[in-house]
Design an enzyme around this catalytic site. Sequence first.
Site, PDB file in Angstrom:
ATOM      1  N   CYS A  17       1.532   0.562 -13.744  1.00 54.18           N
ATOM      2  CA  CYS A  17       2.925  -0.016 -14.139  1.00 54.18           C
ATOM      3  C   CYS A  17       2.734  -0.903 -15.233  1.00 54.18           C
ATOM      4  CB  CYS A  17       3.551  -0.690 -12.955  1.00 54.18           C
ATOM      5  SG  CYS A  17       5.135  -1.606 -13.314  1.00 54.18           S
ATOM      6  N   GLU A  70       8.720  20.955  -1.705  1.00 58.15           N
ATOM      7  CA  GLU A  70       7.228  21.438  -1.125  1.00 58.15           C
ATOM      8  C   GLU A  70       7.733  22.861  -0.054  1.00 58.15           C
ATOM      9  OE1 GLU A  70       5.421  17.916  -0.219  1.00 58.15           O
ATOM     10  OE2 GLU A  70       4.251  18.284  -1.858  1.00 58.15           O
ATOM     11  N   CYS A 128       5.462  -3.301 -16.403  1.00 57.25           N
ATOM     12  CA  CYS A 128       6.352  -4.355 -16.167  1.00 57.25           C
ATOM     13  C   CYS A 128       5.956  -5.779 -16.779  1.00 57.25           C
ATOM     14  CB  CYS A 128       6.929  -4.257 -14.838  1.00 57.25           C
ATOM     15  SG  CYS A 128       6.160  -5.112 -13.548  1.00 57.25           S
ATOM     16  N   CYS A 179       3.509  -6.942 -14.246  1.00 53.52           N
ATOM     17  CA  CYS A 179       2.067  -6.519 -14.331  1.00 53.52           C
ATOM     18  C   CYS A 179       1.348  -7.009 -15.499  1.00 53.52           C
ATOM     19  CB  CYS A 179       2.130  -5.022 -14.405  1.00 53.52           C
ATOM     20  SG  CYS A 179       2.551  -4.217 -13.040  1.00 53.52           S
ATOM     21  N   ASN A 224      -0.091   6.607   0.333  1.00 47.60           N
ATOM     22  CA  ASN A 224      -0.616   8.011  -0.072  1.00 47.60           C
ATOM     23  C   ASN A 224      -1.019   8.289  -1.384  1.00 47.60           C
ATOM     24  OD1 ASN A 224      -0.385  10.899   1.235  1.00 47.60           O
ATOM     25  ND2 ASN A 224       0.490  11.263  -0.833  1.00 47.60           N
ATOM     26  N   GLU A 225      -2.322   8.547  -1.433  1.00 46.51           N
ATOM     27  CA  GLU A 225      -2.736   9.112  -2.954  1.00 46.51           C
ATOM     28  C   GLU A 225      -2.327   8.079  -3.970  1.00 46.51           C
ATOM     29  OE1 GLU A 225      -1.658  13.053  -3.809  1.00 46.51           O
ATOM     30  OE2 GLU A 225      -3.252  13.833  -2.670  1.00 46.51           O
ATOM     31  N   TRP A 271       1.853  24.125  -6.332  1.00 44.22           N
ATOM     32  CA  TRP A 271       1.955  23.224  -7.601  1.00 44.22           C
ATOM     33  C   TRP A 271       0.916  23.890  -8.550  1.00 44.22           C
ATOM     34  CZ3 TRP A 271      -2.622  20.586  -7.717  1.00 44.22           C
ATOM     35  CH2 TRP A 271      -3.262  20.332  -6.559  1.00 44.22           C
ATOM     36  N   ARG A 289       7.969  10.124  -6.074  1.00 43.83           N
ATOM     37  CA  ARG A 289       7.240   9.017  -5.259  1.00 43.83           C
ATOM     38  C   ARG A 289       6.173   8.537  -6.115  1.00 43.83           C
ATOM     39  NH1 ARG A 289       3.723  13.759  -1.868  1.00 43.83           N
ATOM     40  NH2 ARG A 289       3.156  14.841  -3.874  1.00 43.83           N
ATOM     41  N   CYS A 302       5.957  -0.348  -8.682  1.00 43.38           N
ATOM     42  CA  CYS A 302       5.023  -1.327  -9.207  1.00 43.38           C
ATOM     43  C   CYS A 302       4.016  -1.927  -8.166  1.00 43.38           C
ATOM     44  CB  CYS A 302       6.103  -2.508  -9.652  1.00 43.38           C
ATOM     45  SG  CYS A 302       5.188  -3.973 -10.248  1.00 43.38           S
ATOM     46  N   GLU A 304      -6.180  16.162   3.568  1.00 42.69           N
ATOM     47  CA  GLU A 304      -5.202  17.230   3.381  1.00 42.69           C
ATOM     48  C   GLU A 304      -6.043  18.374   2.814  1.00 42.69           C
ATOM     49  OE1 GLU A 304      -2.132  16.170   0.745  1.00 42.69           O
ATOM     50  OE2 GLU A 304      -1.710  14.455   1.430  1.00 42.69           O
TER      51      GLU A 304
HETATM   52  C1  GAL Z   1      -1.012  15.858  -2.067  1.00 37.34           C
HETATM   53  C2  GAL Z   1       0.135  15.011  -1.478  1.00 37.34           C
HETATM   54  C3  GAL Z   1       0.990  15.525  -0.232  1.00 37.34           C
HETATM   55  C4  GAL Z   1       1.426  16.806  -0.712  1.00 37.34           C
HETATM   56  C5  GAL Z   1       0.306  17.824  -1.136  1.00 37.34           C
HETATM   57  C6  GAL Z   1       0.562  19.237  -1.710  1.00 37.34           C
HETATM   58  O1  GAL Z   1      -1.345  15.557  -3.135  1.00 37.34           O
HETATM   59  O2  GAL Z   1      -0.636  13.878  -0.886  1.00 37.34           O
HETATM   60  O3  GAL Z   1       1.804  14.681   0.139  1.00 37.34           O
HETATM   61  O4  GAL Z   1       2.413  16.788  -1.856  1.00 37.34           O
HETATM   62  O5  GAL Z   1      -0.479  17.043  -2.219  1.00 37.34           O
HETATM   63  O6  GAL Z   1      -0.418  19.957  -2.102  1.00 37.34           O
END
Ligand code: GAL
Length: 685
Positions: free
Chosen positions: A163, A370, A165, A168, A157-158, A330, A119, A123, A322
């Site tokens: 890019c 996840e 290419c 760009c 999102n974030e 992670w 994800r 571009c 979030e």
């Molecule tokens: C964020 C992301 C979420 C999810 C989360 C996990 O960076 O926006 O979609 O992946 O991390 O901690």
Amino acid sequence: MLKRSKSYTTNAKFMLHGGDYNPDQWLDRPDILIDDIELMKLSHSNTFSVGIFAWSALEPEEGKFTFEWLDEIFSNIHSIGGKVILATPSGARPAWMSQKYPEVLRVNGSRVKQLHGARHNHCFTSPVYREKTQIINRLLAERYGDHPALLMWHISNEYGGECHCDHCQNAFRGWLKEKYNHDLKSLNDAWWGPFWSHTFNDWSQIESPSPIGENAVHGLNLDWRRFVTDQTISFFENEIVPIKEITPDIPITTNFMADTFDLIPFQGLDYSKFAKHLDVISWDAYPAWHNDLESTADLAMKVGFINDLYRSLKQQPFLLMESTPSAVNWHEVNKAKRPGMHLLSSMQMLAHGSDSVLYFQWRKSRGSSEKFHGAVVDHDNSPENRVFKEVAKVGETLEKLSDVVGTNRTSDVGILYDWDSNWAINDAQGYGLKTKRYPQTLQQHYRTFWEQDIPVDVITKEQDFSSYKLLIVPMLYLMSEETIARLKDFVANGGRLVTTYISGIVNEHDLTYLGGWHKDLQEVFGIHPVETDTYYPNDKNYVTYKNQSYELKDYATVIDVHTATTEGVYVEDFYANTPAVTSHVYEQGKAYYIGGRLEDQFHRDFYRELIQELGLEPAFRVKHGKGVSVQVRQDQENDYIFIMNFTEEQQNVTLESSVTDLITGEELSGDLTLEKYEARIVVQR
Ligand code: GAL
């Protein structure tokens, strides 16, 4: 045209609780979607970010749209009085799109086109991707724009990454032409072209930085990073065209990020620019609580710092978009939040200005990467486990804190953070390659104020300085003439300004100032820093300041004093007994220079005097020991006070005036005991 008029802080005066809800992963399990409704209520959740990565569920084939499932989700959420933060799905795209339109795929710095997958890898310039996002965003806005549950837009999102290419590259050249007024000579001058024969005689020769090509031209690197920010914003602006047109009154946000361990600002984009395009700042906070390298209080201080930066970007409440109710998936080690930490860490976000506690994610995924990330609802689908109960407790607490919504913070102290300067200093091949630590240096200065509960705004260079009594500008390597002039004005008009080693070295093109330190800085500080010494990790020195000795690491600047007063001197080396810390009265104000990287105790002692002299006070006074933080949000009548114990021990604190506990309704005064990780939220009316 559909219109709504509502803002999350006015008409909807409640703390948002809930988070990323991904029912698109559960469409073949209607029983689960039904369970969700009950679990939403039990967890005291009221707000759900929906559709973030749902493009293939919304448009499974090109031009074939399936919104029915989302209609149902809207109804489910609405049925419990909940709200939806509706996402645009551009953070990830369906496979059919990458297959049919390979131009949407990102090209990396080595000019390798990425494959479909993962994800956040599109571009930002691709006309096809821009068109596709507008089409789906328009349909979303048309379909849900007047839904009573719609609270806010969550764009993509974030945002991050870059890019390289051909689209760009062309956009970059166009951006440069505009910036340099179509004058290639002025670009060559700004980039110090003759160095290694890097002079261009045609715009088409210019390419983005690359590990297999050009990467040593600092002006180019800096302009590229600025372009990446502008191009990302331009992509975002393209996304919101239909949204603004159809739902002009629904606020728009996108979720910002920060480094998880050091809690330093995300380095990929200049958020000070992005902030101007948003109605609400939101960010994703994943501090590694209970890690084995630092105390809980040390980490809490850093969380305070980043919150104060993101809040100060718009000087208004922000959203915690979030967070995890327990572990993430992670980190190298994914440790569960200890009992009590979830409530405490959530209250800290509110204390610094958040009007929400939202999670990633609401229901834990069954498969893919996840599936072990902390969530409100676990694979057991039960409201009985520890994490669910802790979440429900946060939800119940938030229900009692709706009066805090929309309140703000005021501060007499500003600390200046600058993305441009951070990029430039990290690029500089000089000083210590591993010891620049610019954002961490700001945290070091912030610490003293956090320890004493004195509110701080962490601001950026375009913001107004005039409301601050004290402005702290550590390690501002890159200073444009304009910034220098504004700092000079600040001191001339009575402000106290503190700067340090490695400040004011280069201009906005990352070209060094010639003829020594800028003459205006020399005038304001009454000194001329002439040489900066860099230390090996085991080297150290000392500075004597007001009869105390403080340890120095990493950097020591040799200073010629003109009209300043020497406040501290180096103890060792060829600059022993020469000035290390100076102060200088300039017109109505005073400017201080700290020549070396000194230990925390120095900052405590140095700032203590300034705090006293300037009469800087906590917004509410509580006597407490180390590791307790008191943060205050205010409106015209009330102070909402968050008293938080970031230690593993019971702490006794003393309130200097009487207050009411917002959760229990108790009247409190005098001594109060806080259990391990306890937070009390009280009001003084
Ligand atoms: C964020 C992301 C979420 C999810 C989360 C996990 O960076 O926006 O979609 O992946 O991390 O901690």
